[in-house]
Design a protein around this motif. Structure first.
Motif, PDB file in Angstrom:
ATOM      1  N   GLY A 193      -2.410  76.891  73.310  1.00 58.18           N
ATOM      2  CA  GLY A 193      -3.044  75.910  71.888  1.00 58.18           C
ATOM      3  C   GLY A 193      -3.525  76.951  70.588  1.00 58.18           C
ATOM      4  O   GLY A 193      -3.513  76.994  69.789  1.00 58.18           O
ATOM      5  N   GLY A 194      -5.035  77.374  71.960  1.00 57.74           N
ATOM      6  CA  GLY A 194      -5.645  78.732  70.805  1.00 57.74           C
ATOM      7  C   GLY A 194      -5.091  79.961  70.329  1.00 57.74           C
ATOM      8  O   GLY A 194      -5.309  80.454  69.446  1.00 57.74           O
ATOM      9  N   GLN A 195      -3.878  80.174  71.261  1.00 55.71           N
ATOM     10  CA  GLN A 195      -3.173  81.379  70.925  1.00 55.71           C
ATOM     11  C   GLN A 195      -2.254  80.704  69.619  1.00 55.71           C
ATOM     12  O   GLN A 195      -2.235  82.068  68.854  1.00 55.71           O
ATOM     13  CB  GLN A 195      -2.205  82.027  72.280  1.00 55.71           C
ATOM     14  N   GLN A 196      -2.103  79.769  69.992  1.00 58.56           N
ATOM     15  CA  GLN A 196      -1.109  79.005  69.117  1.00 58.56           C
ATOM     16  C   GLN A 196      -1.639  79.484  67.642  1.00 58.56           C
ATOM     17  O   GLN A 196      -0.849  79.740  66.862  1.00 58.56           O
ATOM     18  CB  GLN A 196      -0.265  78.264  69.463  1.00 58.56           C
ATOM     19  N   GLN A 197      -3.132  78.866  67.483  1.00 57.85           N
ATOM     20  CA  GLN A 197      -3.322  79.149  65.931  1.00 57.85           C
ATOM     21  C   GLN A 197      -3.667  79.460  65.501  1.00 57.85           C
ATOM     22  O   GLN A 197      -3.742  80.400  64.234  1.00 57.85           O
ATOM     23  CB  GLN A 197      -4.476  77.755  66.349  1.00 57.85           C
ATOM     24  N   ARG A 198      -4.350  80.806  67.093  1.00 56.30           N
ATOM     25  CA  ARG A 198      -4.573  81.656  66.165  1.00 56.30           C
ATOM     26  C   ARG A 198      -3.090  82.797  65.624  1.00 56.30           C
ATOM     27  O   ARG A 198      -3.664  83.818  64.414  1.00 56.30           O
ATOM     28  CB  ARG A 198      -5.332  83.274  67.133  1.00 56.30           C
ATOM     29  N   VAL A 199      -1.778  82.949  66.101  1.00 57.34           N
ATOM     30  CA  VAL A 199      -0.901  83.376  65.248  1.00 57.34           C
ATOM     31  C   VAL A 199      -0.489  82.621  64.263  1.00 57.34           C
ATOM     32  O   VAL A 199      -0.422  82.559  63.337  1.00 57.34           O
ATOM     33  CB  VAL A 199       0.232  82.672  66.395  1.00 57.34           C
ATOM     34  N   ALA A 200      -1.188  81.260  64.311  1.00 56.48           N
ATOM     35  CA  ALA A 200      -0.149  80.512  62.614  1.00 56.48           C
ATOM     36  C   ALA A 200      -1.371  81.461  61.860  1.00 56.48           C
ATOM     37  O   ALA A 200      -1.189  81.297  60.564  1.00 56.48           O
ATOM     38  CB  ALA A 200      -1.148  78.923  62.997  1.00 56.48           C
ATOM     39  N   LEU A 201      -2.658  81.618  61.971  1.00 53.13           N
ATOM     40  CA  LEU A 201      -3.475  81.917  60.995  1.00 53.13           C
ATOM     41  C   LEU A 201      -2.986  83.553  60.694  1.00 53.13           C
ATOM     42  O   LEU A 201      -2.788  84.119  59.718  1.00 53.13           O
ATOM     43  CB  LEU A 201      -5.099  82.243  61.982  1.00 53.13           C
ATOM     44  N   ALA A 202      -2.898  83.990  61.373  1.00 52.01           N
ATOM     45  CA  ALA A 202      -2.016  85.332  60.910  1.00 52.01           C
ATOM     46  C   ALA A 202      -0.615  85.659  60.378  1.00 52.01           C
ATOM     47  O   ALA A 202      -0.625  86.183  59.475  1.00 52.01           O
ATOM     48  CB  ALA A 202      -1.871  86.021  62.862  1.00 52.01           C
ATOM     49  N   ARG A 203      -0.274  84.275  60.625  1.00 53.84           N
ATOM     50  CA  ARG A 203       1.182  83.970  60.479  1.00 53.84           C
ATOM     51  C   ARG A 203       0.995  83.582  58.401  1.00 53.84           C
ATOM     52  O   ARG A 203       2.010  83.956  57.714  1.00 53.84           O
ATOM     53  CB  ARG A 203       1.786  83.003  60.254  1.00 53.84           C
ATOM     54  N   ALA A 204      -0.365  83.007  58.912  1.00 49.50           N
ATOM     55  CA  ALA A 204      -0.875  83.209  57.514  1.00 49.50           C
ATOM     56  C   ALA A 204      -1.168  84.256  55.659  1.00 49.50           C
ATOM     57  O   ALA A 204      -1.163  83.568  55.174  1.00 49.50           O
ATOM     58  CB  ALA A 204      -1.736  81.955  57.488  1.00 49.50           C
ATOM     59  N   LEU A 205      -2.043  84.549  56.932  1.00 52.85           N
ATOM     60  CA  LEU A 205      -2.430  85.777  55.755  1.00 52.85           C
ATOM     61  C   LEU A 205      -1.293  87.172  56.013  1.00 52.85           C
ATOM     62  O   LEU A 205      -2.130  87.639  55.188  1.00 52.85           O
ATOM     63  CB  LEU A 205      -3.884  86.236  56.969  1.00 52.85           C
ATOM     64  N   ALA A 206      -0.754  87.023  56.863  1.00 52.64           N
ATOM     65  CA  ALA A 206       0.309  88.713  56.529  1.00 52.64           C
ATOM     66  C   ALA A 206       0.002  88.431  55.375  1.00 52.64           C
ATOM     67  O   ALA A 206       0.360  89.999  55.045  1.00 52.64           O
ATOM     68  CB  ALA A 206       1.210  88.601  57.699  1.00 52.64           C
ATOM     69  N   ASP A 259      -9.395  72.354  72.604  1.00 47.85           N
ATOM     70  CA  ASP A 259     -10.352  71.758  73.598  1.00 47.85           C
ATOM     71  C   ASP A 259     -12.141  72.271  73.206  1.00 47.85           C
ATOM     72  O   ASP A 259     -12.166  73.691  71.911  1.00 47.85           O
ATOM     73  CB  ASP A 259     -10.196  72.105  74.865  1.00 47.85           C
ATOM     74  N   ALA A 260     -12.629  72.118  73.566  1.00 42.32           N
ATOM     75  CA  ALA A 260     -13.899  71.907  72.629  1.00 42.32           C
ATOM     76  C   ALA A 260     -14.959  73.596  72.528  1.00 42.32           C
ATOM     77  O   ALA A 260     -14.913  73.404  71.820  1.00 42.32           O
ATOM     78  CB  ALA A 260     -15.269  70.630  73.483  1.00 42.32           C
ATOM     79  N   LYS A 261     -14.379  73.758  73.770  1.00 40.30           N
ATOM     80  CA  LYS A 261     -14.723  75.534  73.678  1.00 40.30           C
ATOM     81  C   LYS A 261     -13.933  76.761  73.498  1.00 40.30           C
ATOM     82  O   LYS A 261     -14.385  76.862  72.533  1.00 40.30           O
ATOM     83  CB  LYS A 261     -15.078  75.798  75.525  1.00 40.30           C
ATOM     84  N   VAL A 262     -12.562  76.284  72.772  1.00 41.76           N
ATOM     85  CA  VAL A 262     -11.726  77.053  72.351  1.00 41.76           C
ATOM     86  C   VAL A 262     -12.404  76.731  70.531  1.00 41.76           C
ATOM     87  O   VAL A 262     -11.996  77.787  69.601  1.00 41.76           O
ATOM     88  CB  VAL A 262     -10.113  76.681  72.781  1.00 41.76           C
ATOM     89  N   ARG A 263     -12.403  75.212  70.897  1.00 41.74           N
ATOM     90  CA  ARG A 263     -12.692  75.132  69.329  1.00 41.74           C
ATOM     91  C   ARG A 263     -13.918  75.858  68.680  1.00 41.74           C
ATOM     92  O   ARG A 263     -13.742  76.496  68.044  1.00 41.74           O
ATOM     93  CB  ARG A 263     -12.946  73.677  69.011  1.00 41.74           C
ATOM     94  N   VAL A 264     -14.844  75.699  69.241  1.00 41.37           N
ATOM     95  CA  VAL A 264     -16.323  77.015  68.947  1.00 41.37           C
ATOM     96  C   VAL A 264     -16.258  78.222  69.154  1.00 41.37           C
ATOM     97  O   VAL A 264     -16.219  78.593  67.962  1.00 41.37           O
ATOM     98  CB  VAL A 264     -17.270  76.184  70.564  1.00 41.37           C
ATOM     99  N   SER A 265     -15.446  78.504  69.551  1.00 39.12           N
ATOM    100  CA  SER A 265     -15.292  80.230  69.539  1.00 39.12           C
ATOM    101  C   SER A 265     -14.264  80.807  68.692  1.00 39.12           C
ATOM    102  O   SER A 265     -13.919  81.354  67.614  1.00 39.12           O
ATOM    103  CB  SER A 265     -14.741  80.812  71.308  1.00 39.12           C
TER     104      SER A 265
END
Lengths: 348, 260
Positions: free
Chosen positions: A136-149, A165-171
């Motif tokens: 999930g965290g990786q997918q959201q990073r990719v979504a961020l990259a896609r939006a910024l590209a 989940d909580a830990k991934v959310r904070v990082s």
């Protein structure tokens, strides 16, 4: 003139007004959070900026240009969704390059930009994977990259951390903020999580029932809530009724003791707000001491949250879980120290 | 005891379906007396009318699929995205061909588009072919629409559309690059059913007097003994080949495991 100007924005669905006279100015490079409970209208405001909802009235100006009549694909605004919304049929690299391809960029340019974006989000080797092969965290990073590209004017984040989940959310929230600072991109972030809003934002807009209740820095919002709703929604707040003895100087009787705020207050009775961390167990040099009886002890790990009854009013406060020191027990009588400067007069 | 009963029911069921097929294949191989041979198949395949009608129906099936996809995918997408309240009505309309017999449809077509009507489609070969194509599209609509609508249900159409829009995509790009690839398995499933329907359809083609495979099957059945069974076996193999292809496409789809 500000980069983004929203003025008198209204949105109704049938007879229900979900956004009421919303005004906001955002400077270039600013990180603004729209914070509020579910149904307060924060996502609707974001969707109107993105172009997915048409305002019932009002104006949205980006760099001085009214964008209300522009379609979402004409606004050059990047958006990250709660559910990632990656295209399942495309690889990570194809997802990130989608916006550039749509704009007609050449394959070399797309390859370079996709490489940069994957480097930026720390996933340079995952370009060939499909979304279902990522966490999930990786997918959201990719979504961020896609939006910024495609180098958008502005970035909109619609509760992007809620599904993690909580830990991934904070990082990830730290990563989002550092990427936003690095690129200097104007960002609007929608969340119902006050911790996220307080930790990430330059300014926060607290929304309630379609209205912007307060706009301010995280410190302002937390320390000087403008309304009872903001005071109650952001952080934990004790509310205590006090009898006004002298409204001109703010002399009050609070839980049987007198204190002076040294500022004018309304006549009669006032509601005071006090954060748990502003209450001390023992007077400890504080200017006001009240006595109470412990009614609840909650062990929260490094901190113990206690509740004390002050003759009919309950106050919550925190104490550190110090090794070798036993916390107060239920029914124990305690002295609590307060600073009159920490007492907030809450107006409706 | 219960297990044995289950097996007995299963075997009975299988026998019910398989025995007629075995009978059909066995009879199609019995054209030469006293030996099994592919003589009936040789005769059928050598018949120029077979090749002509078979190719005609294949082309019509492919056109029906292409036009069907072109019509149904955008419609189902738009209904799901912008007009969800209209879905029950659309579903009702798409189910009508199941309750209105093909003969009613074709007589309606002939009445509306005959040579003395304002749009005389039956007056030319192209027009009649187009009319037959529309008829096939109508007959396959319940299967095509349901398959694609079910495919759309498995993806978050609204959010994917908005994500594509925010990246600058217009409607055509969204449909071609985002929606269609993600419902491709559903589209193919509708397409194979459509193919099977068109290959075996008789009423529309016979009454519009077009050289399709269905009327040819009927003609052979009325005049020959072994060849119709060879033709039925061929048609059966084609249908199963379609099902097998569908299964393969589904299995080898690279992204079908995506969490929805």
């Amino acid at each position: 003139m500000s980069f983004l100007n929203i003025s008198h924005l209204e949105k109704s669905f049938g007879p229900t007004r979900v956004v009421k006279d919303f005004n906001l100015s955002v400077e270039k490079g600013e990180f603004i959070s729209l914070l509020g409970p579910s149904g307060c209208g924060k996502t609707t405001v974001l969707r109107m900026v993105a172009g997915f909802e048409e305002p019932s009235s009002g104006a949205i100006l980006i760099s001085g240009k009214d964008v209300v009549k522009l379609r979402p694909n004409q606004r050059n605004i990047g958006m990250v969704f709660q559910s990632y919304a990656l295209f399942p049929n495309l690889t990570v690299a194809q997802n990130v390059g989608f916006g550039l391809k749509v704009k007609g960029a050449g394959s070399a340019e797309i390859r370079t930009r996709v490489g940069e974006m994957l480097e930026l989000i720390g996933l340079p080797d995952l370009g060939g994977r499909y979304p279902f092969q990522l966490s999930g965290g990786q997918q959201q990073r990719v979504a961020l990259a896609r939006a910024l590209a495609p180098k958008p004017h502005m970035l909109l984040l619609d509760e992007p951390l809620s599904a993690l989940d909580a830990k991934v959310r904070v990082s990830l929230r730290n990563e989002i903020r550092s990427i936003q600072k690095e690129l200097g991109i104007t960002t609007i972030f929608v969340t119902h999580d006050q911790e996220e809003a307080l930790s990430m934002s330059d300014r926060i807009v607290v929304m309630h029932a379609g209205i912007a209740e307060q706009v301010g820095t995280p410190s302002d919002i937390y320390s000087r809530p403008a309304t009872r709703f903001v005071a109650g929604f952001v952080g934990t707040l004790n509310t205590i009724e006090a009898e006004v003895l002298d409204s001109a100087i703010g002399r009050l009787r609070l839980a049987g003791v007198e204190t002076i705020l040294n500022r004018p207050v309304p006549d009669g009775t006032v509601t005071l707000g006090l954060r748990p961390e502003a209450v001390s167990l023992g007077q400890n040099g504080h200017d006001t001491a009240v006595t109470g009886t412990i009614t609840e002890v909650d062990f929260l790990g490094s901190v113990i949250r206690l509740r004390a009854d002050l003759g009919g009013q309950t106050i919550a406060f925190d104490t550190f879980n110090t090794p070798g020191t036993a916390p107060p027990t239920l029914g124990e009588k305690v002295v609590l120290g307060l600073r009159s400067a920490d007492l907030l007069v809450i107006e409706d | 005891m219960r297990k044995a009963a289950s097996w007995a029911i299963l075997l009975l069921g299988m026998a019910y379906f398989i025995l007629p097929l075995i009978g059909m294949v066995e009879f199609s191989l019995s054209m030469k007396r006293g030996e099994y041979s592919f003589e009936a198949y040789r005769v059928v395949l050598a018949d120029p009318r077979f090749r002509e009608t078979f190719m005609y129906s294949v082309v019509m099936a492919l056109l029906t699929i292409a036009f069907g996809v072109f019509l149904v995918v955008p419609t189902a997408f738009w209904v799901r995205l912008k007009m969800p309240w209209i879905r029950p009505y659309i579903e009702f309309v798409t189910l009508l061909p199941l309750v209105i017999p093909a003969i009613v449809i074709v007589f309606g077509y002939i009445r509306l588009y005959n040579t003395s009507s304002w749009l005389p489609l039956t007056g030319s070969l192209t027009g009649t072919n187009a009319l037959l194509l529309f008829g096939y599209m109508t007959l396959s609509l319940p299967y095509m629409y349901r398959a694609i609508d079910t495919g759309l249900r498995t993806i978050d159409v609204a959010t994917l559309t908005e994500a594509a829009q925010s990246l600058g995509a217009g409607w055509v790009t969204i449909l071609a690059k985002v929606i269609l690839p993600n419902v491709l398995v559903a589209v193919l499933s509708g397409a194979f059913v459509t193919f099977a329907i068109v290959m075996g359809e008789f009423t529309l083609a016979a009454l519009l007097n077009r050289p399709a495979f269905g009327p040819y099957l009927q003609l052979m059945g009325a005049n020959r003994a072994y060849e119709p069974f060879a033709l039925s076996t061929i048609a059966f193999v084609i249908t199963w080949a379609c099902m097998g292809l569908l299964n393969l496409v589904t299995r080898f789809s690279k992204f079908d495991k995506a969490p929805r």
